[in-house]
Design an enzyme around this catalytic site. Structure first.
Site, PDB file in Angstrom:
ATOM      1  CG  HIS A 384      -1.822   1.123   1.391  1.00 27.11           C
ATOM      2  ND1 HIS A 384      -3.174   1.047   1.146  1.00 27.11           N
ATOM      3  CD2 HIS A 384      -1.597   2.408   1.783  1.00 27.11           C
ATOM      4  CE1 HIS A 384      -3.737   2.226   1.374  1.00 27.11           C
ATOM      5  NE2 HIS A 384      -2.787   3.077   1.769  1.00 27.11           N
ATOM      6  CD  GLU A 385       1.327   3.648   3.684  1.00 25.10           C
ATOM      7  OE1 GLU A 385       1.500   4.667   2.987  1.00 25.10           O
ATOM      8  OE2 GLU A 385       0.314   3.490   4.392  1.00 25.10           O
ATOM      9  CG  HIS A 391       0.514   8.488  -7.143  1.00 25.81           C
ATOM     10  ND1 HIS A 391      -0.754   8.592  -6.617  1.00 25.81           N
ATOM     11  CD2 HIS A 391       0.529   9.324  -8.210  1.00 25.81           C
ATOM     12  CE1 HIS A 391      -1.463   9.425  -7.341  1.00 25.81           C
ATOM     13  NE2 HIS A 391      -0.706   9.906  -8.309  1.00 25.81           N
TER      14      HIS A 391
END
Length: 593
Positions: A384-385, A391
């Site tokens: 997730h992180e 991004h």
């Protein structure tokens, strides 16, 4: 464990920002020189294209310098929230930011005073200014909410006060609160911390789960009135600023900043409420498969399939994440490996460390905070992180400074897309029936905790801000009554709504993030759609997705997501995601008989 005992390899490379605290202090002194440069431009932005361009370039320069200062002070502070030195550094920086915002408060009004015809002629004559067209249009779009120069100065001066509730909550929650040990069925004690609580909830020992649940909330009960006062102050400061800027509500003000229509927020709650029978069914199935007479909230996290060993040390977790993200292509994997090798990640819990997990998108490279405890959940948190981190990496690399900082609405898409790809990978590689059931249960839990639970949080946040707008008191009793009823509505008749769960609102930091939580649910819905497209369509879907990651805030978030292949202006992604939830529940029931 104290911070000083951590192995360097498992701590983030904070020295990549500044080599020392002294270097940070020197840079802070240099940043104060921005103030006279800002003031020198006051009254002149409308005189020429060159002057306006100078102002835009100065903002870019300040953005880079101030972000480095913020990242260092915040990251150092989060390493050990007890250290007063870094609290003081943040206070110094916050004071400077307020000064800069106050000194810059003339800008919006001067930009609004320039006619459309004049701006168009300047864009044509000065190509470098055209780069800032969208940024300037963002200011002009909010014309109705920009006040007089004197009023803007006053609001900017109040900026530091607005951060008070969040800062007080952080000190109370992370630095001051400690919890009694939990006791297992054998009489052994287990420390309860923010980092250990969820792993304890995964335990197969129901006595231990119940004890941890009761011990954690016994402390929150002691501070329930203080917690209510802090959350009330948060709602009131949001209401103050939204009214000052002539918005109809705090929700409208928050979403307008990200160019998200308020209908998206209300559509999410409506769509999830329409699908609550699916969650009620899941609750009933969980009760049956656990074989308990009463299902309690401390029973929601423990795996239904209890004899599958899914302990995953950090090094193994990194390998799993890399394997799972192979469909994203080699270019994506190179960035992932760079983060793993070059200490982007602060891995393990230490005394005083900020709880939870996050990614901070510094320009030098992202910084990822974990509190890793070798659970499968921690592997998903890592994926997730690192989705957030990659991004940020793409956005910083492909966008100019003015457009590199993507808005929160799209932030949760990249992170949860990684999680979805990890789950698909784990399901594809397992050949064991019970392990598959375990993973499907975990997938169902992601839907429960991210789509359903975060939407419940969003509804709670909406309701307490509406209460504040109506002048109703946000007392501890009122907040507990509201939160208890929402849990009853969402989880249905097959669960006991424990008194402790009515206090859960007091431990959720995101209620101080200004209508943040709904974006976990919208992001998860978008991520499910995008991950399935990537696995089905391959290269073209990946290209579209990476283009989205590289978009920063160069367009509004709904447009950026449409380019990647999902339309969040409709309830369709939410409904389709919850149809998948229903199908997974069918399979789990079949696997477990």
């Amino acid at each position: 464990m104290e911070r000083s005992e951590q192995q360097k390899a498992y701590t983030w490379a904070i020295e990549d920002l500044f080599p020392s605290d002294e270097a940070w202090q020197s840079a802070l002194g240099e940043a104060k020189e921005f103030l006279p440069r800002i003031k020198a431009l006051e009254g002149h932005l409308g005189e020429s294209a060159e002057t306006l361009l100078s102002s835009m370039k100065l903002e870019d320069e300040m953005s880079v310098a101030l972000m480095d200062l913020l990242e260092y002070a915040a990251r150092k502070g989060d390493e050990d929230t007890r250290v007063a030195k870094y609290q003081d550094m943040m206070a110094q920086l916050t004071a400077l930011l307020v000064e800069i915002n106050t000194a810059s408060s003339y800008e919006d009004n001067e930009i609004l005073a320039i006619s459309d015809e004049t701006l168009e002629s300047w864009y044509a004559r000065t190509p470098d200014l055209a780069l800032y067209r969208r940024k300037l249009e963002q200011v002009r779009r909010r014309r109705a909410h920009i006040l007089s120069p004197a009023e803007e100065t006053l609001l900017a001066s109040a900026g530091e006060l607005s951060e008070g509730p969040d800062n007080i909550f952080s000190m109370l929650n992370d630095a001051d609160m400690t919890f009694p040990d939990a006791i297992d069925s054998q009489g052994n004690a287990h420390p309860v911390t923010h980092g250990s609580y969820i792993p304890l909830m995964y335990s197969q020992d129901r006595t231990l789960r119940k004890s941890a649940f009761e011990q954690l909330y016994s402390v929150y009960r002691q501070f329930r009135n203080t917690s209510a006062a802090v959350l009330s102050a948060q709602a009131k400061q949001l209401l103050f600023f939204s009214r000052a800027r002539k918005y109809p509500s705090s929700l409208a003000a928050a979403l307008d900043a990200n160019e998200v229509p308020v209908e998206v927020y209300h559509n999410l709650i409506s769509a999830v409420r329409a699908n609550l029978p699916k969650l009620h069914r899941y609750t009933a199935v969980r009760k049956k498969l656990l074989g308990v007479d009463e299902l309690h909230f401390y029973d929601l996290y423990t795996p239904i399939v209890g004899d599958v060993d899914m302990t995953v040390p950090f090094e193994e977790g990194k390998k799993l994440v890399e394997e799972a993200l192979a469909p994203m292509g080699e270019d994506y994997l190179k960035i992932l490996r760079e983060g793993f090798r070059n200490r982007w990640i602060d891995v393990y819990e230490n005394t005083g460390k900020r709880s939870g997990a996050y990614s901070a998108g510094a320009r030098v490279h992202p910084f990822v905070l974990l509190n890793y405890h070798d659970t499968l959940n921690d592997v998903f948190t890592l994926a997730h992180e690192m989705g957030h981190a990659i991004h940020s990496y793409h956005s910083n690399k492909h966008q100019p400074v003015a457009y590199a900082d993507y808005v929160i609405f799209v932030a949760e898409v990249a992170s949860t897309c990684n999680e979805a790809l990890l789950m698909e990978h784990l399901l594809a590689k397992t050949t064991d029936r019970r392990e598959r059931a375990y993973l499907i249960n975990y997938f169902l839990e992601q839907f429960r905790t991210t789509l359903y639970r975060q939407t419940m949080f969003a509804e709670f946040e909406l309701k307490i801000n509406e209460m504040a707008q109506r002048g109703e008191g946000l007392t501890a009793d009122a907040l507990c009554d509201l939160y208890r009823q929402l849990n009853a509505d969402y989880f249905g008749p097959d669960i006991v709504v424990d008194d402790e769960i009515a206090l859960e609102w007091a431990r959720i930091p995101h209620f101080f993030y200004d209508f943040y939580v709904y974006q976990y649910a919208t992001g998860y819905s978008a991520a499910i759609a995008l991950s399935r497209r990537i696995l089905k369509e391959g290269e073209q879907a990946v290209k579209d997705y990476v283009k989205f990651l590289s978009g920063g805030c160069s367009a509004d978030p709904i447009t950026l997501l449409r380019g990647a292949g999902v339309d969040m202006a409709t309830p369709q992604p939410v409904n389709e995601a919850l149809e998948l939830f229903d199908r997974l529940l069918d399979e789990m029931e079949e696997l477990l008989g």
